[in-house]
Design an enzyme around this catalytic site. Structure first.
Site, PDB file in Angstrom:
ATOM      1  CD  GLN A 153      11.343  -4.857  -2.297  1.00  0.00           C
ATOM      2  OE1 GLN A 153      11.864  -5.152  -3.369  1.00  0.00           O
ATOM      3  NE2 GLN A 153      10.696  -5.741  -1.568  1.00  0.00           N
ATOM      4  CG  HIS A 178      12.708  -4.286  -8.142  1.00  0.00           C
ATOM      5  ND1 HIS A 178      13.524  -5.393  -8.007  1.00  0.00           N
ATOM      6  CD2 HIS A 178      11.607  -4.556  -7.409  1.00  0.00           C
ATOM      7  CE1 HIS A 178      12.950  -6.278  -7.219  1.00  0.00           C
ATOM      8  NE2 HIS A 178      11.780  -5.795  -6.838  1.00  0.00           N
ATOM      9  CG  ASN A 181      11.981  -7.541 -10.319  1.00  0.00           C
ATOM     10  OD1 ASN A 181      12.744  -8.473 -10.093  1.00  0.00           O
ATOM     11  ND2 ASN A 181      10.863  -7.348  -9.618  1.00  0.00           N
ATOM     12  CD  GLU A 182       8.666 -10.356  -9.210  1.00  0.00           C
ATOM     13  OE1 GLU A 182       8.926 -11.257  -8.397  1.00  0.00           O
ATOM     14  OE2 GLU A 182       7.915  -9.399  -8.937  1.00  0.00           O
ATOM     15  CE1 TYR A 211      10.762 -15.437  -2.835  1.00  0.00           C
ATOM     16  CE2 TYR A 211       9.828 -14.645  -4.898  1.00  0.00           C
ATOM     17  CZ  TYR A 211      10.702 -14.489  -3.839  1.00  0.00           C
ATOM     18  OH  TYR A 211      11.536 -13.389  -3.791  1.00  0.00           O
ATOM     19  CD  GLU A 261      12.923 -11.265  -6.273  1.00  0.00           C
ATOM     20  OE1 GLU A 261      11.902 -11.673  -5.674  1.00  0.00           O
ATOM     21  OE2 GLU A 261      13.001 -10.144  -6.806  1.00  0.00           O
ATOM     22  CD1 TRP A 311      12.746 -11.537  -1.285  1.00  0.00           C
ATOM     23  CD2 TRP A 311      14.127 -10.513  -2.729  1.00  0.00           C
ATOM     24  NE1 TRP A 311      12.420 -10.219  -1.298  1.00  0.00           N
ATOM     25  CE2 TRP A 311      13.249  -9.568  -2.165  1.00  0.00           C
ATOM     26  CE3 TRP A 311      15.087 -10.096  -3.644  1.00  0.00           C
ATOM     27  CZ2 TRP A 311      13.313  -8.210  -2.509  1.00  0.00           C
ATOM     28  CZ3 TRP A 311      15.146  -8.766  -3.991  1.00  0.00           C
ATOM     29  CH2 TRP A 311      14.258  -7.836  -3.423  1.00  0.00           C
ATOM     30  CG  PHE A 354      11.187 -12.721   1.824  1.00  0.00           C
ATOM     31  CD1 PHE A 354      10.980 -13.861   1.070  1.00  0.00           C
ATOM     32  CD2 PHE A 354      10.135 -11.835   1.980  1.00  0.00           C
ATOM     33  CE1 PHE A 354       9.751 -14.112   0.470  1.00  0.00           C
ATOM     34  CE2 PHE A 354       8.902 -12.073   1.385  1.00  0.00           C
ATOM     35  CZ  PHE A 354       8.703 -13.217   0.636  1.00  0.00           C
TER      36      PHE A 354
END
Length: 500
Positions: free
Chosen positions: A43, A138, A183-184, A323, A389, A434, A450
């Site tokens: 990203q 990621h 990640n996640e 979030y 995040e 984030w 963001f």
């Protein structure tokens, strides 16, 4: 009793659903608490074909679907020195970023890397006193592994990921104490293998742009292999390197029942078991939740006794990515779109988000963060937590380009929610916004940002500019601002208007 508990939960949720107006400052947090911000390699870096880098599954997905991509994005690969200076100016304690597997190891025969890649090595060192928090994976394994044996669907990936992690530990371990392996992990499995919306874009749902996949089983196979790969990398680190901490990150929704009914209360517990207990339970207790095993049955892989012992206790910390506030409604029978069971029909619930998720209008609901941290504390023995995040996107509207007042309000409220949780006993040790700057977003592309810093993506130089939130966060971390209300925001805008 369960209905009373559900009513009490809903009451608390709405009682605390307003913005956090308590006075607090940086000094109210425990000594050693880290405040930071984050990015990820695909990203932020750009330079998609430079210095031998080969495509990852993220590159392939974006290009095959003719959507926005990270070929150039922020050009952080070339502008990292400028960005590190911005981190210093923002008073960050820590910076979270990821390493590009397909840049570091561009072919399957290059694991015996002798020298660290200079543009990966330098951010890892961060000699400015900023603590690097490094994510190894990621969403971006090399495409050659996907082509050779379907990546995470094959147990061979465990060995290859461990070898990649070993290279990173060896080359950068003198400068990095905090490592997140995956990640996640839950959302990567669901998004990439149930929905087909995220890399590598596999699914069997009609109408989705998926070339192949099986949404009934693949997410469970991938989740299993991710846990084993994480445990393997963690074991290698503890055997050979030590001195630091290895964790896994998961995506958490702040889940509460939609009504006071017993069905919705039970559905909320089931949703927690599927969405996060799936992996968090394995990390803490060495096995999947009984609810999942009963519903998914033979489609859910089984840990051997040895694997269970390896996975259990393999995370020194839990990385929380959060979030959204979400309410849960029970669905007695939820057929899948394909006619076969999938993750969502197995879970048997309907989610109702506070705010419009895909329109990028998030509700300011700091109680949801408190719900997440309390759940981890009560259900999983209060392990160390780093919030890796948290933030809010905004459309790239020129009028909001710099004066992002809603983001300031959101961050202030959620940081206040974290402080409340710590005061209630949560072992939360860090908080990362984030994102540090606007990035390429997988969902939203370049239409939303963001970032504390805006990036002009139409400018060849990718000019960075501080938003109001960057100034507010910097002041907060410097200890020069504490209270935030309408008067405080007006004063902040007035004081900083000359910066825009």
């Amino acid at each position: 009793m369960e209905q009373i508990f559900a009513l009490f939960t809903i009451f608390l949720a709405f009682a605390f659903s307003g913005r956090c107006s308590d006075d607090f400052s940086r000094s109210d947090f425990p000594e050693g608490f880290l405040f930071g911000a984050g990015t990820s390699a695909y990203q932020w870096e750009g330079a998609a074909t430079e210095d031998g880098r080969k495509p990852s599954v993220w590159d392939t997905l974006c290009h095959s679907r003719n959507q926005d991509n990270g070929d150039i994005t922020c050009d952080g690969y070339h502008k990292y020195k400028e960005d590190v200076k911005l981190m210093v100016d923002t008073n960050l304690d820590a910076f979270r970023f990821s390493i590009s597997w397909s840049r570091l190891i561009p072919s399957k025969f290059s694991y015996l890397l002798q020298e660290p890649h200079p543009r990966i090595s330098n951010p890892c060192k961060l000699t400015t006193g900023i603590e690097p928090h490094v994510t190894l994976y990621h969403y971006d394994h090399p495409q050659y592994l996907e082509d050779e044996y379907r990546g995470w669907l094959n147990r061979r990936m465990i060995k290859d990921f461990t070898a990649y992690a070993d290279v990173c530990f060896r080359e950068f371990g003198n400068h990095v104490k905090f490592w997140t392996t995956i990640n996640e992990a839950n959302v990567f499995s669901i998004g990439g293998y149930t929905d087909g919306l995220t890399p590598p874009g596999r699914c069997s749902i009609p109408g989705r742009n998926c070339v192949s996949g099986n949404s009934s089983i693949e997410q469970y196979i991938v989740g299993h292999n991710l846990l084993l790969a994480h445990a393997s990398a963690s074991r290698i680190y503890k055997q050979k390197y030590k001195g630091g901490f290895v964790g896994l990150s998961l995506y958490f929704l702040g889940l509460i029942p939609s009504t006071s009914s017993k069905d919705d209360y039970i559905a909320t517990q089931r949703a927690k078991s599927f969405y996060t207990g799936w992996m968090l339970g394995s990390l803490i207790y060495g096995d999947y939740p009984d609810t999942m095993k009963r519903i998914v049955g033979s489609r859910l892989p089984v840990f051997s006794e040895e694997e269970s012992e390896q996975v259990k206790g393999s995370s020194d910390f839990i990385g929380v990515i959060h979030y959204h506030a979400t309410s849960v409604t029970n669905i007695k029978s939820k057929p899948s779109l394909s006619g076969n069971p999938d993750f969502y029909s197995d879970m048997g619930v309907s989610f109702h988000y506070f705010g419009k998720i895909f329109d990028f209008k998030y509700a300011v609901a700091p109680w949801a963060m408190e719900v997440v941290l309390e759940y981890i504390k009560q259900s999983y023995g209060n392990p160390p937590v780093y919030i890796l995040e948290n933030g809010i996107p905004m459309k790239q509207d020129s009028q909001l380009k710099q004066k992002d007042t809603p983001r300031v309000e959101y961050l202030h409220a959620y940081i206040g929610g974290v402080l409340k949780s710590i005061r209630s006993g949560s072992d939360t040790r860090g908080y990362f916004v984030w994102s540090f700057m606007d990035l390429y977003e997988l969902i939203g592309g370049y239409e939303v940002g963001f970032g504390l810093y805006s990036v002009n993506f139409s400018d060849p130089h990718r000019k960075r500019s501080p938003r109001l939130s960057a100034h507010w966060y910097s002041d907060f971390l410097n200890g020069t601002t504490a209270f935030l209300g309408s008067q405080g925001i007006t004063e902040l805008q007035r004081n900083l208007s000359s910066s825009f």
